[in-house]
Design a protein around this motif. Structure first.
Motif, mmCIF file in Angstrom:
data_model
loop_
_atom_site.group_PDB
_atom_site.id
_atom_site.type_symbol
_atom_site.label_atom_id
_atom_site.label_comp_id
_atom_site.label_asym_id
_atom_site.label_seq_id
_atom_site.Cartn_x
_atom_site.Cartn_y
_atom_site.Cartn_z
ATOM 1 N N LEU A 38 -8.251 -11.123 -12.070
ATOM 2 C CA LEU A 38 -7.824 -10.379 -10.881
ATOM 3 C C LEU A 38 -6.310 -9.597 -10.864
ATOM 4 O O LEU A 38 -5.988 -9.046 -9.869
ATOM 5 N N LEU A 40 -3.562 -11.445 -10.645
ATOM 6 C CA LEU A 40 -2.673 -11.958 -9.682
ATOM 7 C C LEU A 40 -1.898 -13.384 -10.359
ATOM 8 O O LEU A 40 -2.384 -13.675 -11.465
ATOM 9 N N LEU A 55 -8.113 -12.303 1.527
ATOM 10 C CA LEU A 55 -8.501 -11.409 0.488
ATOM 11 C C LEU A 55 -8.677 -9.829 0.738
ATOM 12 O O LEU A 55 -9.435 -9.638 2.088
ATOM 13 N N ARG A 58 -11.137 -5.367 -2.352
ATOM 14 C CA ARG A 58 -11.250 -5.126 -3.751
ATOM 15 C C ARG A 58 -11.157 -6.543 -4.746
ATOM 16 O O ARG A 58 -11.593 -6.785 -5.752
ATOM 17 N N GLN A 59 -10.296 -7.444 -4.041
ATOM 18 C CA GLN A 59 -10.124 -8.667 -4.474
ATOM 19 C C GLN A 59 -11.291 -9.438 -4.491
ATOM 20 O O GLN A 59 -11.544 -10.225 -5.541
ATOM 21 N N TRP A 63 -13.284 -10.926 -7.829
ATOM 22 C CA TRP A 63 -13.497 -12.517 -7.696
ATOM 23 C C TRP A 63 -14.971 -12.633 -7.884
ATOM 24 O O TRP A 63 -15.217 -13.674 -8.753
#
Length: 87
Positions: A38, A40, A55, A58-59, A63
């Motif tokens: 991701l 991150l 969240l 897009r995340q 995910w």
């Protein structure tokens, strides 16, 4: 929340966090591995599992892809307006 091959109805952000965590563990992925996919940090993935209301869309899509889930939207079976939820 158990992970099954069937669709899961979600009505709260907490349920989403539990589902994402369960799917990650089912795929035997660490938070660090999901984080890399991701873009991150591991700390951020940990935080988002506990606070899924933060969240980004897009995340969430990334995910889902990382842990083998797909996101579907559809009309509610009941025609009644949804009650106020934590969303």
């Amino acid at each position: 929340m158990s992970l099954t091959s069937q669709s899961q109805l979600l009505v709260t952000a907490l349920q989403l966090g539990q589902l994402l965590k369960a799917a990650r563990k089912h795929r035997k992925l660490t938070q660090a591995e999901v984080a890399v996919r991701l873009g991150l940090s591991q700390n951020r993935v940990s935080y988002l599992e506990q606070h899924p209301d933060e969240l980004s869309f897009r995340q969430l899509l990334g995910w889902c892809m990382a842990v083998g889930l797909e996101l579907r939207l559809g009309e509610r079976e009941s025609q009644e307006p949804a009650s106020k939820t934590e969303w």
